[in-house]
Design a protein around this motif. Structure first.
Motif, PDB file in Angstrom:
ATOM      1  N   ARG A   1       0.835  -1.212   0.000  1.00  0.00           N
ATOM      2  CA  ARG A   1       0.000   0.000   0.000  1.00  0.00           C
ATOM      3  C   ARG A   1       0.865   1.255   0.000  1.00  0.00           C
ATOM      4  O   ARG A   1       0.561   2.230  -0.700  1.00  0.00           O
ATOM      5  CB  ARG A   1      -0.926  -0.001   1.211  1.00  0.00           C
ATOM      6  N   THR A   2       1.935   1.235   0.779  1.00  0.00           N
ATOM      7  CA  THR A   2       2.861   2.365   0.801  1.00  0.00           C
ATOM      8  C   THR A   2       3.502   2.559  -0.564  1.00  0.00           C
ATOM      9  O   THR A   2       3.605   3.688  -1.066  1.00  0.00           O
ATOM     10  CB  THR A   2       3.951   2.141   1.860  1.00  0.00           C
ATOM     11  N   ALA A   3       3.915   1.467  -1.177  1.00  0.00           N
ATOM     12  CA  ALA A   3       4.542   1.545  -2.501  1.00  0.00           C
ATOM     13  C   ALA A   3       3.555   2.068  -3.551  1.00  0.00           C
ATOM     14  O   ALA A   3       3.925   2.885  -4.405  1.00  0.00           O
ATOM     15  CB  ALA A   3       5.066   0.171  -2.905  1.00  0.00           C
ATOM     16  N   THR A   4       2.307   1.631  -3.476  1.00  0.00           N
ATOM     17  CA  THR A   4       1.301   2.075  -4.451  1.00  0.00           C
ATOM     18  C   THR A   4       1.027   3.561  -4.320  1.00  0.00           C
ATOM     19  O   THR A   4       0.949   4.290  -5.321  1.00  0.00           O
ATOM     20  CB  THR A   4      -0.005   1.285  -4.258  1.00  0.00           C
ATOM     21  N   PHE A   5       0.887   4.044  -3.093  1.00  0.00           N
ATOM     22  CA  PHE A   5       0.641   5.470  -2.892  1.00  0.00           C
ATOM     23  C   PHE A   5       1.830   6.295  -3.370  1.00  0.00           C
ATOM     24  O   PHE A   5       1.654   7.347  -4.005  1.00  0.00           O
ATOM     25  CB  PHE A   5       0.370   5.762  -1.418  1.00  0.00           C
TER      26      PHE A   5
END
Length: 316
Positions: A27-31
């Protein structure tokens, strides 16, 4: 021209890779990927001034290749950064040296916690000593007085401040930065740091110039408006670093804040912040997925405070 700008297309992917390597959270990488991809400040300054986009690529790429221990690509990133702008290349080298000293070869314990290792202290110190070695060589070759004068000119460029910045003091950004630099140094340092951290700010006056809409200014103001909301996530990311014990994210936060401080004193041009924007979005993404109540409330308060200041200044 198209080929010169292709480097910009790799920046969101590398930002996502760094975010994932640092947090192991998709999720951090996607954001981080989405925020970097749609960043108006990064887009406008990289498409018009191609060098800024390549500097952003070199900066985030160097951190990724260091994390992956791909030293040939790391060396290439450093060489390109120094080719495009020597001062920024030296800043990148110093940032990497800090990372190497604190977290050389990040490992994961059985608990899944990321922790620094200290097995290669001699090599780390040798890398960290390189900038000081360059300074010593400069003193030996051209003399200490010349080195001091050059360093002073880089840190406080009075001629540039009084000519270019002074001439642009009729604009909001130029006028604000010029006024800040009229204070004593102990006021200049924190104020210019905060100014560089948030610039370009949202200004209604900047949307229309001489009765015409200028797309570049519209996009700059769009970033200023988006930054109000990003600031909440960024604040939460800082607070999460203070409590979560993630060593890699701690070093990335320190690197970003110290580099912003250095640029605010030595650069005087907001566009030079472009190279640090991928790191900003990695930290922002780290805070975006953090849902604890106290950091959430603190981030909301920081964003609301920035909103009041922004719209208060526009109302004056």
């Amino acid at each position: 021209d198209v080929y010169k700008r292709q480097g910009l297309s790799l920046v969101p992917f590398l930002a996502a890779r760094v975010a994932y390597r640092a947090t192991q959270d998709s999720r951090t990488a996607t954001f981080a990927f989405i925020a970097t991809l749609i960043c108006p400040f990064l887009i406008t300054n990289s498409l018009i001034l191609v060098r800024e986009g390549w500097m952003a690529l070199c900066f985030i790429g160097a951190f990724y290749f260091l994390m992956k221990r791909r030293y040939l690509m790391l060396l290439l990133s450093l060489m390109l950064a120094m080719y495009f702008r020597l001062e920024a290349g030296m800043l990148l080298l110093a940032s990497l040296a800090v990372y190497v000293v604190l977290i050389h070869g990040p490992e994961r314990r059985n608990t899944g916690e990321i922790a620094p290792t200290w097995r290669s202290v001699p090599r780390m110190l040798a890398i960290a000593f390189l900038p000081f070695l360059a300074l010593i060589c400069g003193v030996v070759l051209i003399g200490p007085e010349t080195v001091i004068n050059v360093a002073a000119a880089l840190v406080y460029r009075e001629e540039f401040l009084e000519s270019f910045i002074g001439a642009s003091a009729t604009t909001d950004s130029g006028g604000t930065f010029y006024k800040i630099n009229q204070f004593p140094w102990f006021i200049i340092v924190p104020l210019s740091f905060l100014f560089f951290l948030g610039s370009p700010f949202f200004t209604l006056a900047g949307l229309v110039i001489n009765g015409e809409y200028i797309p570049l200014m519209v996009l700059a103001n769009l970033f200023g408006f988006m930054f109000i909301f990003y600031f909440a996530f960024f604040t939460r990311g800082i607070l999460r670093v203070l409590t979560a014990g993630n060593a890699i994210m701690s070093v990335l936060v320190i690197t970003f804040l110290v580099d912003i401080l250095i640029l605010s004193q030595a650069s005087m041009q907001i566009r030079h912040k472009v190279e640090l924007m991928p790191l900003f979005y990695v930290i922002t993404a780290y805070g975006f997925v953090y849902k604890r109540s106290i950091p959430w409330a603190a981030g909301l308060a920081a964003s609301f405070g920035l909103m009041l200041v922004t719209f208060g200044v526009n109302a004056i």
